[in-house]
Design a protein around this motif. Structure first.
Motif, PDB file in Angstrom:
ATOM      1  N   ARG A 165      -0.720  -0.145   7.564  1.00 47.69           N
ATOM      2  CA  ARG A 165       0.299   0.593   6.810  1.00 47.69           C
ATOM      3  C   ARG A 165       0.718  -0.150   5.545  1.00 47.69           C
ATOM      4  NH1 ARG A 165       3.260   4.426  10.164  1.00 47.69           N
ATOM      5  NH2 ARG A 165       1.606   5.478  11.328  1.00 47.69           N
TER       6      ARG A 165
ATOM      7  N   TRP B 162       2.612   7.185   4.140  1.00 47.93           N
ATOM      8  CA  TRP B 162       3.495   6.112   4.620  1.00 47.93           C
ATOM      9  C   TRP B 162       4.557   6.567   5.615  1.00 47.93           C
ATOM     10  CZ3 TRP B 162       8.609   6.858   3.366  1.00 47.93           C
ATOM     11  CH2 TRP B 162       8.875   7.708   2.290  1.00 47.93           C
TER      12      TRP B 162
ATOM     13  N   GLU C 289       5.329   8.534   8.896  1.00 43.99           N
ATOM     14  CA  GLU C 289       4.728   9.133  10.090  1.00 43.99           C
ATOM     15  C   GLU C 289       5.366  10.480  10.447  1.00 43.99           C
ATOM     16  OE1 GLU C 289       4.212   7.861  14.757  1.00 43.99           O
ATOM     17  OE2 GLU C 289       4.229   6.303  13.233  1.00 43.99           O
TER      18      GLU C 289
ATOM     19  N   ALA D 135       4.149  13.092   7.965  1.00 46.56           N
ATOM     20  CA  ALA D 135       2.718  13.384   8.165  1.00 46.56           C
ATOM     21  C   ALA D 135       2.527  14.317   9.358  1.00 46.56           C
ATOM     22  CB  ALA D 135       1.931  12.094   8.357  1.00 46.56           C
TER      23      ALA D 135
ATOM     24  N   VAL E 259      -0.030   9.002   9.864  1.00 49.82           N
ATOM     25  CA  VAL E 259      -0.186   8.610   8.467  1.00 49.82           C
ATOM     26  C   VAL E 259      -1.684   8.466   8.169  1.00 49.82           C
ATOM     27  CG1 VAL E 259       0.133   6.633   6.910  1.00 49.82           C
ATOM     28  CG2 VAL E 259       2.059   7.506   8.244  1.00 49.82           C
TER      29      VAL E 259
END
Length: 142
Positions: A25, A43, A45, A48, A56
């Protein structure tokens, strides 16, 4: 600089050294800062997953850049790459753990072309899935 590989020393089927590129990450945050691409799918989660991704994911251009390193390391001269293209087939999913993800890249000479150039075909995977398709570079050799 010029390529350290001679055109006459290369045949169709010549294999380039395989390389693995770890991605965490923190790597994605650093790339976002360098590229200016702060899309939260790279970046955040929660975001996403809200948009339907498994987690991610790495930037596509980052994945592309890591893959071409196999070619530039082989030639010894990034300027030897005269063409490069890919199709994005699957994302590189980067979990929030100590391992992150790994991009695996293999390459081989797919064709000898005119003007001391060759086509290098790359196979790029992560987590056992092909993440780049039709990944090909045209390289001018010595």
């Amino acid at each position: 600089m010029t390529a350290k590989i001679a055109y006459d020393d290369v045949e169709v089927g010549t294999e380039l050294p395989t390389q693995s590129f770890p991605v965490k990450r923190a790597t994605l945050v650093q790339y976002a800062g360098a590229s200016g691409d702060f899309n939260p799918i790279h970046w955040n989660e929660k975001f996403a997953k809200e948009v339907g991704l498994p987690d991610v994911i790495a930037h596509g251009m980052f994945t592309m850049a890591e893959a071409i390193r196999v070619v530039t390391d082989w030639t010894g001269d990034p300027g030897a790459v005269v063409g490069y293209g890919v199709r994005f087939t699957k994302p590189v999913v980067v979990p929030n753990d100590d391992q992150g993800a790994v991009i695996e890249v293999t390459g081989k000479v797919g064709a000898k072309l005119d003007d001391n150039t060759v086509r290098v075909d790359l196979t790029v995977t992560s987590g056992g899935l092909k993440v780049l398709g039709m990944s090909r570079a045209v390289v001018r050799l010595a």
